[in-house]
Design an enzyme around this catalytic site. Structure first.
Site, PDB file in Angstrom:
ATOM      1  CE  LYS A  31       7.654  -9.463  -7.977  1.00 39.12           C
ATOM      2  NZ  LYS A  31       6.347  -8.938  -8.790  1.00 39.12           N
TER       3      LYS A  31
ATOM      4  CE  LYS B  68       6.100 -13.221  -4.342  1.00 37.70           C
ATOM      5  NZ  LYS B  68       5.349 -12.149  -4.823  1.00 37.70           N
TER       6      LYS B  68
HETATM    7  N1  C2G Z   1       0.881  -7.121   0.944  1.00 39.04           N
HETATM    8  C1  C2G Z   1      -0.017  -6.775   1.793  1.00 39.04           C
HETATM    9  N2  C2G Z   1      -0.251  -7.395   2.912  1.00 39.04           N
HETATM   10  C2  C2G Z   1       0.794  -9.014   3.013  1.00 39.04           C
HETATM   11  C3  C2G Z   1       0.593  -9.309   1.454  1.00 39.04           C
HETATM   12  C4  C2G Z   1       0.927  -8.212   0.195  1.00 39.04           C
HETATM   13  O1  C2G Z   1       0.096  -5.641   2.195  1.00 39.04           O
HETATM   14  N3  C2G Z   1      -0.071  -9.605   3.216  1.00 39.04           N
HETATM   15  C5  C2G Z   1       0.678  -6.268  -0.377  1.00 39.04           C
HETATM   16  C6  C2G Z   1       2.320  -6.267  -0.866  1.00 39.04           C
HETATM   17  O2  C2G Z   1       2.837  -5.112   0.203  1.00 39.04           O
HETATM   18  C7  C2G Z   1       2.464  -5.256  -2.255  1.00 39.04           C
HETATM   19  C8  C2G Z   1       1.074  -6.030  -2.981  1.00 39.04           C
HETATM   20  O3  C2G Z   1       0.118  -6.061  -1.062  1.00 39.04           O
HETATM   21  O4  C2G Z   1       1.851  -4.322  -1.969  1.00 39.04           O
HETATM   22  C9  C2G Z   1       1.627  -6.941  -3.663  1.00 39.04           C
HETATM   23  O5  C2G Z   1       1.729  -8.019  -2.737  1.00 39.04           O
HETATM   24  P1  C2G Z   1       2.549  -8.952  -3.807  1.00 39.04           P
HETATM   25  O6  C2G Z   1       1.967  -9.582  -5.283  1.00 39.04           O
HETATM   26  O7  C2G Z   1       3.265  -9.638  -2.890  1.00 39.04           O
HETATM   27  O8  C2G Z   1       3.475  -8.213  -4.939  1.00 39.04           O
HETATM   28  P2  C2G Z   1       4.868  -8.152  -4.598  1.00 39.04           P
HETATM   29  O9  C2G Z   1       5.917  -9.138  -5.472  1.00 39.04           O
HETATM   30  O10 C2G Z   1       5.590  -7.688  -3.837  1.00 39.04           O
HETATM   31  O11 C2G Z   1       5.406  -7.291  -6.501  1.00 39.04           O
HETATM   32  O12 C2G Z   1       7.695  -3.503  -8.602  1.00 39.04           O
HETATM   33  C10 C2G Z   1       7.019  -3.937  -6.720  1.00 39.04           C
HETATM   34  C11 C2G Z   1       6.299  -5.674  -7.258  1.00 39.04           C
HETATM   35  O13 C2G Z   1       5.925  -5.273  -8.081  1.00 39.04           O
HETATM   36  C12 C2G Z   1       5.746  -5.550  -6.180  1.00 39.04           C
END
Ligand code: C2G
Length: 128
Positions: A44, A46
């Protein structure tokens, strides 16, 4: 009991994550979370501060979460929806439309992000 499925990295856990999990849980009695493995986070693009085990330990302490499994690829979601008999797939709307291919299998819901907080912001503040 309705099953809700979501995925994420949940690094540097913060209330944006909690708000997503809290709202996701309102759709059903059981919330199952696909937690990105360290290897998949590389895919990803990340860089995580905390390892999968630490992120899993923290996530499993959240009352909304009923089960956690490994998210290791982009391709596993359809089989996950079937395996967990998910009624809902819930993600933040930064992913809006990206997972519509799941619509034949479950209801797909994109929730507004909690914008004033993000892992990126926390990292920036920590490094300043
Ligand atoms: N999220 C949110 N508000 C934020 C940060 C994150 O609503 N300020 C939500 C994201 O939209 C996601 C969840 O929290 O639904 C987890 O965020 P992340 O850990 O950043 O996940 P991500 O890297 O987007 O991975 O296959 C899908 C991926 O694994 C999602």
């Amino acid at each position: 009991m309705k099953v809700v499925l979501t995925y994420g990295t949940f690094d540097l856990f913060h209330y944006g994550h909690i708000e997503l999990l809290r709202r996701a849980k309102t759709y059903g009695g059981r919330l199952v979370v696909g937690l990105s493995t360290d290897k998949f986070n590389e895919v990803k693009g990340k860089r995580c501060v905390f390892s999968f085990d630490k992120r899993k330990e923290l996530l499993s302490s959240i009352r909304y979460v009923d089960e956690i499994f490994e998210e290791y690829s982009w391709e596993q979601k359809i089989s996950d929806v079937k395996r967990y008999k998910a009624d809902f797939f819930v993600m933040g709307n930064d992913w809006g439309g990206k997972f519509d291919f799941l619509k034949p299998y479950c209801e797909v819901i994109y929730l507004p992000r909690t914008d004033e907080i993000s892992t990126t912001l926390i990292k920036t503040l920590l490094s300043s």
